[in-house]
Design an enzyme around this catalytic site. Structure first.
Site, PDB file in Angstrom:
ATOM      1  N   ASP A  18      13.840  58.764 -35.087  1.00 11.73           N
ATOM      2  CA  ASP A  18      14.887  57.946 -35.694  1.00 11.73           C
ATOM      3  C   ASP A  18      15.447  56.974 -34.656  1.00 11.73           C
ATOM      4  OD1 ASP A  18      16.604  57.026 -37.620  1.00 11.73           O
ATOM      5  OD2 ASP A  18      17.919  58.781 -37.603  1.00 11.73           O
ATOM      6  N   ASN A  66      11.068  56.077 -47.746  1.00 16.33           N
ATOM      7  CA  ASN A  66      10.977  54.821 -46.967  1.00 16.33           C
ATOM      8  C   ASN A  66      10.406  53.647 -47.760  1.00 16.33           C
ATOM      9  OD1 ASN A  66      10.285  56.439 -43.758  1.00 16.33           O
ATOM     10  ND2 ASN A  66      12.228  55.713 -44.589  1.00 16.33           N
TER      11      ASN A  66
HETATM   12  C1  FPP Z   1      13.231  55.508 -38.055  1.00 17.21           C
HETATM   13  O1  FPP Z   1      13.947  54.445 -37.484  1.00 17.21           O
HETATM   14  C2  FPP Z   1      11.822  55.271 -37.998  1.00 17.21           C
HETATM   15  C3  FPP Z   1      11.006  55.107 -39.086  1.00 17.21           C
HETATM   16  C4  FPP Z   1      11.491  55.160 -40.466  1.00 17.21           C
HETATM   17  C5  FPP Z   1       9.594  54.854 -38.951  1.00 17.21           C
HETATM   18  C6  FPP Z   1       8.966  55.482 -37.764  1.00 17.21           C
HETATM   19  C7  FPP Z   1       7.812  54.647 -37.452  1.00 17.21           C
HETATM   20  C8  FPP Z   1       7.321  54.387 -36.231  1.00 17.21           C
HETATM   21  C9  FPP Z   1       7.782  55.022 -34.991  1.00 17.21           C
HETATM   22  C10 FPP Z   1       6.235  53.402 -36.094  1.00 17.21           C
HETATM   23  C11 FPP Z   1       4.999  53.675 -36.894  1.00 17.21           C
HETATM   24  C12 FPP Z   1       4.427  55.009 -36.648  1.00 17.21           C
HETATM   25  C13 FPP Z   1       3.180  55.265 -36.232  1.00 17.21           C
HETATM   26  C14 FPP Z   1       2.698  56.671 -36.160  1.00 17.21           C
HETATM   27  C15 FPP Z   1       2.244  54.215 -35.834  1.00 17.21           C
HETATM   28  P1  FPP Z   1      14.947  53.641 -38.417  1.00 17.21           P
HETATM   29  O2  FPP Z   1      14.262  52.398 -38.835  1.00 17.21           O
HETATM   30  O3  FPP Z   1      15.407  54.517 -39.541  1.00 17.21           O
HETATM   31  O4  FPP Z   1      16.096  53.378 -37.407  1.00 17.21           O
HETATM   32  P2  FPP Z   1      17.633  53.176 -37.756  1.00 17.21           P
HETATM   33  O5  FPP Z   1      18.102  54.436 -38.428  1.00 17.21           O
HETATM   34  O6  FPP Z   1      18.245  52.975 -36.408  1.00 17.21           O
HETATM   35  O7  FPP Z   1      17.725  51.959 -38.633  1.00 17.21           O
END
Ligand code: FPP
Length: 247
Positions: A18, A66
């Site tokens: 996250d 998502n």
């Molecule tokens: C959460 O951060 C992250 C995600 C919803 C996606 C995770 C994806 C990656 C790390 C990249 C793709 C993965 C791979 C395996 C190639 P957020 O966007 O919810 O952050 P925030 O809560 O600060 O907005």
């Protein structure tokens, strides 16, 4: 970096990655830049997990919820995933990393599915270390799917009717064949499970860290393992039962 003794190292750690968006916002960058940096962390932590003694690492990369994000963010995430799979295949093979997925991967874009299937097949023979990507994953969806498939198996006579056993039912979850997570880590300061491994995590230890995923390092992973090593896992028993006093 102080490490826990090997017998206290989790065998399976699962991470809710996250904070990509907040990491980007704090730097005045677009959210996608946070995800891009997040992919770099995926690479580093996959390697670090193995070096610190893990056998299985599960990463929550994309949840069933998502899809509701802005369409440009969803398609950027899918693009990053495809690029990552394409680029990492060689590393998976060279480092003998087995790739698996959990979640409804049949609903991912065809290009992503193609690379996933290819990598899963190419790494299926590796047994020392498994990277599990949770993609289009949600625990409630997973349980509903498993209940449907289990009921169909009972109706077809492939499972005995009238029985109730976790061992039998859990074979219908998308984690079939994987060990339960010993440790679940969530980055970026939130303390919730967000529909991740809700049944498999029944006896998992939880570690929450304020570090945003793009900044998460091997030292942070080692610190989570050290915290895990200090916990007493009782599985419903008492401390005395686990370590009877010397007579
Ligand atoms: C959460 O951060 C992250 C995600 C919803 C996606 C995770 C994806 C990656 C790390 C990249 C793709 C993965 C791979 C395996 C190639 P957020 O966007 O919810 O952050 P925030 O809560 O600060 O907005």
């Amino acid at each position: 970096m102080s490490l826990p003794s090997p017998d206290k190292v989790p065998s399976h750690a699962a991470i809710i990655m996250d904070g990509n968006g907040r990491w980007a916002r704090q730097r005045g960058l677009p959210r996608i830049e946070g995800h891009r940096r997040g992919v770099e962390t995926v690479r580093k932590i996959t390697e670090a997990g193995r070096e610190l003694g893990l056998r299985t690492l599960t990463l929550y990369a994309f949840s069933v919820e998502n899809w509701k994000r802005p369409p440009e963010e969803v398609s950027a995430l899918m693009g990053l995933l495809e690029f990552y799979l394409q680029k990492e295949l060689q590393t998976f093979v060279k480092n003998r990393i087995r790739l698996r997925t959990i979640g409804r991967t049949g609903e991912l874009p065809p290009g992503v599915q193609k690379h996933l299937n290819h990598t899963i097949e190419a790494t299926a023979g590796f047994t020392d270390y498994t990277l599990v990507l949770a993609l289009n994953y949600g625990a409630r969806t997973e349980v509903a799917d498993a209940a449907r498939d289990y009921a169909a198996a009972v109706a077809a006579g492939r499972e005995p009717a009238g029985e109730s056993s976790w061992a039998a039912f859990s074979r219908y979850l998308s984690t079939a064949g994987l060990p339960d997570p010993d440790l679940i880590i969530r980055t970026s300061g939130e303390s919730r499970l967000s529909n991740f491994l809700m049944l498999q995590g029944a006896y998992a230890e939880f570690v929450f860290t304020p570090v945003h995923w793009p900044d998460f390092t091997k030292a942070d992973l080692a610190a989570a393992f050290a915290e895990y090593a200090r916990r007493e896992r009782r599985y419903g028993l008492t401390s005395e039962q686990l370590a009877p006093p010397a007579k």
